[in-house]
Design a protein around this motif. Structure first.
Motif, short mmCIF file in Angstrom:
data_model
loop_
_atom_site.label_atom_id
_atom_site.label_comp_id
_atom_site.label_asym_id
_atom_site.label_seq_id
_atom_site.Cartn_x
_atom_site.Cartn_y
_atom_site.Cartn_z
N ALA A 6 -2.80 3.71 0.59
CA ALA A 6 -2.95 3.79 1.96
C ALA A 6 -2.24 2.50 2.69
CB ALA A 6 -4.21 3.83 2.63
N VAL A 7 -0.95 2.18 2.33
CA VAL A 7 -0.10 1.11 2.90
C VAL A 7 1.01 1.54 3.78
CG1 VAL A 7 -0.83 -0.67 1.08
CG2 VAL A 7 1.32 0.77 0.93
N GLN A 8 1.48 0.44 4.54
CA GLN A 8 2.39 0.79 5.65
C GLN A 8 3.94 0.91 5.02
OE1 GLN A 8 1.59 1.84 8.54
NE2 GLN A 8 -0.48 1.57 7.91
N LEU A 16 0.07 -6.88 -0.72
CA LEU A 16 -1.06 -6.86 -1.12
C LEU A 16 -1.21 -6.97 -2.60
CD1 LEU A 16 -4.08 -5.95 -0.61
CD2 LEU A 16 -3.52 -3.54 -0.87
N SER A 17 -0.19 -6.64 -3.41
CA SER A 17 -0.37 -6.80 -4.98
C SER A 17 -0.29 -8.46 -5.23
CB SER A 17 0.66 -6.22 -5.45
OG SER A 17 1.10 -6.47 -6.94
N SER A 39 1.68 5.44 0.30
CA SER A 39 1.97 5.22 1.72
C SER A 39 0.69 5.81 2.48
CB SER A 39 3.15 5.77 2.45
OG SER A 39 4.33 5.12 1.90
N ALA A 40 0.21 5.11 3.82
CA ALA A 40 -0.57 5.72 4.62
C ALA A 40 0.24 7.13 5.29
CB ALA A 40 -1.24 4.63 5.72
N ASP A 66 5.41 9.40 -2.89
CA ASP A 66 5.01 8.16 -3.57
C ASP A 66 4.29 8.51 -4.96
OD1 ASP A 66 6.03 6.71 -1.53
OD2 ASP A 66 4.21 6.48 -0.61
N LEU A 67 3.51 9.52 -5.06
CA LEU A 67 2.80 10.09 -5.90
C LEU A 67 3.73 10.54 -7.05
CD1 LEU A 67 -0.46 11.97 -4.64
CD2 LEU A 67 -0.35 9.61 -6.03
#
Length: 102
Positions: A6-8, A16-17, A39-40, A66-67
């Motif tokens: 859920a990142v931008q 974040l990582s 992604s969010a 993304d998945l």
């Protein structure tokens, strides 16, 4: 491996990582490798309400793409070795502590 959820976007996921990796190096003495991000995406909540996977519900959404990218990245990873006593056992102790507190 770390997957930022859920990142931008990719830059936010990498940021974040890096933060998580800095903390794990400082307190655990080991690194966490960044695998990617999801992604969010509002489609995820819509899919959840319908009890469907995001890949089936909205295959062209950012989160579904993304998945798929993460699945490809996972397929390319080398097989895991036996637990070495670092992160695996730390996570196990955290889960046991949470269960004991409940």
């Amino acid at each position: 491996y770390l997957v930022a959820n859920a990142v931008q976007g990719e830059a936010h996921g990498q940021q974040l990582s890096q933060f998580v990796n800095d903390v794990t190096v400082k307190f655990l003495g080991c690194t966490v490798k960044y695998l990617g991000c999801i992604s969010a995406d509002e489609s995820v909540q819509q899919a959840q309400r319908k009890y469907r996977s995001i890949v089936d519900f909205a295959p062209s959404s950012r989160a579904a793409a993304d998945l798929r990218r993460l699945a490809q990245a996972l397929e390319k990873l080398p097989p895991l070795q036996e637990p070495a006593g670092q992160m695996q056992f730390f996570m196990g102790r955290m889960l046991q502590a949470q269960q004991g507190a409940a």
